[in-house]
Design a protein around this motif. Structure first.
Motif, PDB file in Angstrom:
ATOM      1  N   UNK A 194       0.851  -1.188   0.000  1.00 59.11           N
ATOM      2  CA  UNK A 194       0.000   0.000   0.000  1.00 59.11           C
ATOM      3  C   UNK A 194       0.880   1.229   0.000  1.00 59.11           C
ATOM      4  N   UNK A 195       0.433   2.270  -0.702  1.00 57.48           N
ATOM      5  CA  UNK A 195       1.248   3.481  -0.786  1.00 57.48           C
ATOM      6  C   UNK A 195       1.382   4.148   0.584  1.00 57.48           C
ATOM      7  N   UNK A 196       0.327   4.081   1.394  1.00 59.21           N
ATOM      8  CA  UNK A 196       0.405   4.599   2.760  1.00 59.21           C
ATOM      9  C   UNK A 196       0.360   3.400   3.698  1.00 59.21           C
ATOM     10  N   UNK A 197       1.331   3.321   4.624  1.00 65.49           N
ATOM     11  CA  UNK A 197       1.460   2.086   5.406  1.00 65.49           C
ATOM     12  C   UNK A 197       0.315   1.892   6.400  1.00 65.49           C
ATOM     13  N   UNK A 198      -0.453   2.962   6.691  1.00 70.30           N
ATOM     14  CA  UNK A 198      -1.530   2.794   7.674  1.00 70.30           C
ATOM     15  C   UNK A 198      -2.930   2.818   7.048  1.00 70.30           C
ATOM     16  N   UNK A 199      -3.006   2.764   5.702  1.00 66.27           N
ATOM     17  CA  UNK A 199      -4.308   2.864   5.046  1.00 66.27           C
ATOM     18  C   UNK A 199      -5.106   1.569   5.181  1.00 66.27           C
ATOM     19  N   UNK A 200      -6.433   1.741   5.275  1.00 65.53           N
ATOM     20  CA  UNK A 200      -7.333   0.591   5.239  1.00 65.53           C
ATOM     21  C   UNK A 200      -7.833   0.455   3.802  1.00 65.53           C
ATOM     22  N   UNK A 201      -7.685  -0.709   3.233  1.00 66.80           N
ATOM     23  CA  UNK A 201      -8.198  -0.960   1.886  1.00 66.80           C
ATOM     24  C   UNK A 201      -8.351  -2.466   1.710  1.00 66.80           C
ATOM     25  N   UNK A 202      -8.920  -2.879   0.598  1.00 66.35           N
ATOM     26  CA  UNK A 202      -9.112  -4.306   0.350  1.00 66.35           C
ATOM     27  C   UNK A 202      -8.512  -4.688  -0.996  1.00 66.35           C
ATOM     28  N   UNK A 203      -7.761  -5.776  -0.990  1.00 62.81           N
ATOM     29  CA  UNK A 203      -7.187  -6.295  -2.222  1.00 62.81           C
ATOM     30  C   UNK A 203      -7.813  -7.655  -2.487  1.00 62.81           C
ATOM     31  N   UNK A 204      -8.292  -7.843  -3.687  1.00 59.84           N
ATOM     32  CA  UNK A 204      -8.740  -9.181  -4.080  1.00 59.84           C
ATOM     33  C   UNK A 204      -8.055  -9.493  -5.408  1.00 59.84           C
ATOM     34  N   UNK A 205      -7.008 -10.305  -5.324  1.00 62.09           N
ATOM     35  CA  UNK A 205      -6.243 -10.631  -6.524  1.00 62.09           C
ATOM     36  C   UNK A 205      -6.432 -12.101  -6.859  1.00 62.09           C
ATOM     37  N   UNK A 206      -6.332 -12.407  -8.137  1.00 65.60           N
ATOM     38  CA  UNK A 206      -6.355 -13.808  -8.544  1.00 65.60           C
ATOM     39  C   UNK A 206      -5.310 -13.996  -9.627  1.00 65.60           C
ATOM     40  N   UNK A 207      -4.536 -15.046  -9.499  1.00 64.96           N
ATOM     41  CA  UNK A 207      -3.505 -15.322 -10.500  1.00 64.96           C
ATOM     42  C   UNK A 207      -3.626 -16.746 -10.973  1.00 64.96           C
ATOM     43  N   UNK A 208      -3.517 -16.886 -12.291  1.00 70.02           N
ATOM     44  CA  UNK A 208      -3.561 -18.210 -12.877  1.00 70.02           C
ATOM     45  C   UNK A 208      -2.234 -18.433 -13.575  1.00 70.02           C
ATOM     46  N   UNK A 209      -1.528 -19.448 -13.114  1.00 68.05           N
ATOM     47  CA  UNK A 209      -0.166 -19.665 -13.596  1.00 68.05           C
ATOM     48  C   UNK A 209      -0.101 -21.035 -14.254  1.00 68.05           C
ATOM     49  N   UNK A 210       0.363 -21.062 -15.483  1.00 65.01           N
ATOM     50  CA  UNK A 210       0.545 -22.381 -16.092  1.00 65.01           C
ATOM     51  C   UNK A 210       2.013 -22.564 -16.437  1.00 65.01           C
ATOM     52  N   UNK A 211       2.526 -23.720 -16.090  1.00 66.87           N
ATOM     53  CA  UNK A 211       3.945 -24.010 -16.259  1.00 66.87           C
ATOM     54  C   UNK A 211       4.095 -25.151 -17.258  1.00 66.87           C
ATOM     55  N   UNK A 212       4.791 -24.874 -18.346  1.00 71.51           N
ATOM     56  CA  UNK A 212       4.949 -25.871 -19.401  1.00 71.51           C
ATOM     57  C   UNK A 212       5.887 -27.003 -18.999  1.00 71.51           C
ATOM     58  N   UNK A 213       5.935 -28.038 -19.821  1.00 75.10           N
ATOM     59  CA  UNK A 213       6.779 -29.200 -19.541  1.00 75.10           C
ATOM     60  C   UNK A 213       8.243 -28.770 -19.396  1.00 75.10           C
ATOM     61  N   UNK A 214       8.914 -29.356 -18.439  1.00 77.32           N
ATOM     62  CA  UNK A 214      10.347 -29.147 -18.208  1.00 77.32           C
ATOM     63  C   UNK A 214      10.724 -27.698 -17.915  1.00 77.32           C
ATOM     64  N   UNK A 215       9.755 -26.876 -17.595  1.00 80.94           N
ATOM     65  CA  UNK A 215      10.098 -25.494 -17.243  1.00 80.94           C
ATOM     66  C   UNK A 215      10.584 -25.450 -15.793  1.00 80.94           C
ATOM     67  N   UNK A 216      11.409 -24.453 -15.506  1.00 85.82           N
ATOM     68  CA  UNK A 216      11.898 -24.266 -14.136  1.00 85.82           C
ATOM     69  C   UNK A 216      11.441 -22.883 -13.661  1.00 85.82           C
ATOM     70  N   UNK A 217      10.625 -22.896 -12.610  1.00 87.34           N
ATOM     71  CA  UNK A 217       9.961 -21.663 -12.214  1.00 87.34           C
ATOM     72  C   UNK A 217      10.064 -21.436 -10.710  1.00 87.34           C
ATOM     73  N   UNK A 218      10.406 -20.222 -10.349  1.00 85.19           N
ATOM     74  CA  UNK A 218      10.396 -19.793  -8.963  1.00 85.19           C
ATOM     75  C   UNK A 218       9.423 -18.636  -8.841  1.00 85.19           C
ATOM     76  N   UNK A 219       8.467 -18.747  -7.949  1.00 83.14           N
ATOM     77  CA  UNK A 219       7.504 -17.659  -7.762  1.00 83.14           C
ATOM     78  C   UNK A 219       7.568 -17.227  -6.300  1.00 83.14           C
ATOM     79  N   UNK A 220       7.870 -15.971  -6.097  1.00 83.69           N
ATOM     80  CA  UNK A 220       7.989 -15.450  -4.735  1.00 83.69           C
ATOM     81  C   UNK A 220       6.894 -14.426  -4.532  1.00 83.69           C
ATOM     82  N   UNK A 221       6.059 -14.658  -3.548  1.00 87.57           N
ATOM     83  CA  UNK A 221       5.020 -13.680  -3.238  1.00 87.57           C
ATOM     84  C   UNK A 221       5.378 -12.963  -1.940  1.00 87.57           C
ATOM     85  N   UNK A 222       5.488 -11.659  -2.007  1.00 90.68           N
ATOM     86  CA  UNK A 222       5.800 -10.863  -0.813  1.00 90.68           C
ATOM     87  C   UNK A 222       4.561 -10.060  -0.432  1.00 90.68           C
TER      88      UNK A 222
END
Lengths: 429, 250
Positions: A194-222
């Protein structure tokens, strides 16, 4: 008055109904019909509550007292957060739910394309089950990104997706899709702030990830949302044959957060590592709910989640590994470990296995405890003050989850992030 | 420099120390011997400030300061060092990070600046070499996967690095073979200094062949029942502790 089959709507539900009626339904590339269908599904179920099994420990109906109106687009944040490390990076910004091509990296390397989600992509959802929060995401979707990485692309840059909320008391709904081609190699860093560290707000995110054969993937969520924010994130990952996928969630921000992940193996001989760390205090409530579907034989999954819970915070972990009848030779190991730093801290850990195949190696476990007094005494006996000794032991407890990611850049990034969160920067090796 | 007066300690309702009196002067080595369960390890833990014990009577004064008011880390910063009988493995804490944090914490407590990292590295390498602690051991997490002998050498390395004014060695000889015992003893002897005192707690006399004490005390049932010179240790080796146990029981 209409006869209602359900109990009366909550204030938040009533707000959502009103907001949806006013919504310009042609935004974000989605047809009104798709939104109407999703909202109708949401409306018949309402906000999930404790009698919905998947939401038993996170009673959203009680916790989401009000629903903020969707944020207006077009605001440009005063400051963009700096990258999390010094490594090469492709920056993508999603501000108040909308992808802002003007703020991020201007050119993409060969093999990488970035666009906004299209109707066909959202309709063809990768999420395996119905969920009211995902329905809300579809109904209110404001935008997001579609990132594709062409087969065989070995990306030296990390793809950084920064979700930034600039307006207090708003809701952001973004829908993202990441398609990684066969034999590609990619690091994705997804940040929520959030741009302001004390703000009240709501986040609703959705991610769809598809990984192909023999792919090497690292996903870091902070997950570093503002203190009073509510964060709901749904992630679907489809894993191709012989792929190697690591996902890591670092939960630190938000008053309420839930990361719900749905992982499915599509091809054999694939490896999955789902790990995470939650560092919680005050009255934070943080939920990681994980569903791993071993639908095919000969795959391996490792799940390791560690939490450090202080004050009156509560940490929820639900993990279910399903091994389908055909998924012989599945190797699935799930562990959840929690460190309670105060009398009032709470953890609900529910690891589950559902095995329908007979030739498998699966295990799950859960431990909960406080800091070991003997270890503390040893450090203090060498002159290390108690507060510092505690920090060292907390870092030590968390280290395993980070080290298992086995990627030097990821380890360095997570270690420095965790040390910063604990105020323990000086223990860098 | 150390004065223990009428020290009583108990844990979970059991009296372990029942009136210890001991005075240690700079440069002296005191051996404390006694049968199993006599309270030797408890005495070392109580001196170092472990919080599991309740001190019901008596006092510990070190360089004029009341130690009972101080936490374990403050006692360490005041110059006390306990070499543990069973050094603890801490996975996830890098040995070098631990050594540096401990050294600098003590320096800060004494109002000194942190030791710059290059100087620290040089110092550790120097001391490690003397004690046959390999660079590979220093790269491991604290005490993790160390053999019994390696753990004891690592304890003495910490001691050499932190340069305490009072060293308390709790059964440092246990689990050591003859070669390891020699290396550890040499490391301890190197630290002998007119300004540094040592309390060597041991069940067996053999350690005292290597680290020769000025005074020997026999601890039985939480009390010092006999004190003497180094010859007392030889006497005990010959006759065992039976005399003292019987004396107490009678």
């Amino acid at each position: 008055m209409n006869a209602e089959a359900r109990v009366k709507e909550t204030q938040a539900e009533a707000s959502l109904i009103e907001q949806f009626s006013k919504l310009a339904k042609d935004q974000g590339g989605l047809a009104a019909e798709t939104r109407e269908k999703a909202f109708a599904d949401f409306r018949s179920a309402g906000l999930p509550h404790r009698r919905v099994e998947e939401w038993h420990y996170t009673d959203l109906r009680a916790k989401m007292r009000e629903a903020y109106a969707p944020a207006e687009g077009g605001r440009t944040p005063e400051v963009l957060p700096a990258p999390v490390d010094d490594g090469p990076v492709l920056r993508l910004f999603i501000v108040d739910g909308q992808y802002r091509a003007d703020l991020g990296s201007s050119a993409m390397p060969e093999g990488v394309t970035v666009s906004s989600p299209r109707e066909v992509e959202v309709k063809d959802s990768l999420f395996p089950s119905k969920d009211a929060v995902i329905d809300l995401n579809t109904a209110f979707c404001q935008g997001g990104v579609v990132v594709t990485v062409a087969p065989g692309t070995e990306l030296t840059e990390a793809i950084e997706i920064v979700h930034l909320v600039t307006q207090p008391e708003t809701a952001s709904y973004s829908r993202n899709r990441i398609e990684i081609g066969a034999q590609a190699s990619v690091l994705v860093i997804e940040r929520f702030e959030g741009a302001a560290s004390d703000a009240a707000y709501q986040t609703n995110a959705a991610s769809e990830i598809s990984v192909g054969d023999k792919a090497r993937v690292n996903i870091i969520k902070l997950q570093d949302e503002a203190k009073a924010a509510q964060h709901l994130d749904s992630v679907s990952i489809k894993v191709g044959a012989e792929a190697d996928v690591h996902h890591f969630t670092l939960n630190a921000g938000g008053d309420l957060s839930r990361t719900q992940m749905f992982v499915e193996f599509l091809g054999e001989e694939a490896k999955l590592g789902c790990r995470g760390i939650s560092i919680l205090g005050s009255k934070q409530h943080s939920d990681v709910t994980l569903f791993v579907d071993h639908a095919v034989p000969n795959c391996e999954s490792r799940e390791l989640y560690k939490s450090v819970i202080d004050e009156k915070a509560r940490c929820v972990f639900q993990g279910k590994i399903v091994v389908r009848p055909d998924a012989q030779k599945t190797d699935g190991q799930m562990m959840v470990q929690s460190l309670l730093l105060s009398e009032e801290a709470e953890v609900n850990a529910k690891p589950e296995l559902e095995i329908f195949a007979d030739d498998v190696q699966c295990a799950h476990g859960s431990t909960t405890g406080d800091i070991d007094e003997d270890l503390l005494f040893y450090l203090r006996a060498r002159g290390i003050p108690e507060a510092d000794a505690r920090k060292m032991l907390i870092l030590a407890f968390l280290a395993e989850a980070v080290e298992e990611t086995e990627n030097d850049r990821v380890i360095a990034l997570l270690e420095s992030k965790v040390r910063a969160l604990l105020g323990a920067e000086e223990y860098a090796e | 420099m150390l004065e223990i007066k009428n020290l009583h300690a108990h844990v979970e309702g059991n009296d372990i120390l029942r009136g210890i009196d001991l005075t240690v002067k700079p440069g002296e080595i005191h051996a404390i011997m006694g049968p199993n369960g006599s309270g030797k390890s408890t005495l070392s833990y109580v001196l170092a400030g472990k919080e599991d014990y309740e001190i019901t009577e008596g006092s510990i004064t070190y360089n004029g300061k009341d130690m009972l008011d101080l936490g374990a880390d403050e006692r360490a910063a005041a110059g006390m060092f306990l070499a543990f009988q069973y050094p603890i493995e801490i996975p996830g804490v890098a040995t070098m990070t631990f050594l540096k944090t401990a050294l600098n914490a003590q320096r800060r407590a004494r109002g000194q600046e942190d030791l710059p990292t290059p100087e620290f590295m040089k110092l550790v390498k120097e001391k490690a070499k003397d004690l046959n602690v390999s660079p590979e051991m220093l790269r491991r997490p604290l005490n993790v996967g160390f053999s019994g002998g390696e753990k004891k050498r690592a304890e003495i390395l910490q001691m050499a690095l932190l340069e305490p004014s009072l060293c308390i060695l709790d059964e440092t000889d246990s689990g050591l073979d003859i070669d390891a015992l020699r290396i550890v003893s040499e490391g301890v002897n190197k630290l002998r200094d007119p300004n540094r005192a040592m309390i060597v707690i041991t069940h067996y006399q053999r350690l005292l062949n290597h680290i020769v004490p000025d005074h020997v005390h026999v601890l039985s049932r939480g009390k010092i029942v006999k004190s003497g010179g180094k010859e007392l240790a030889l006497e005990l080796e010959e006759n065992g502790y039976a005399d003292f146990i019987d004396e107490e029981a009678a």
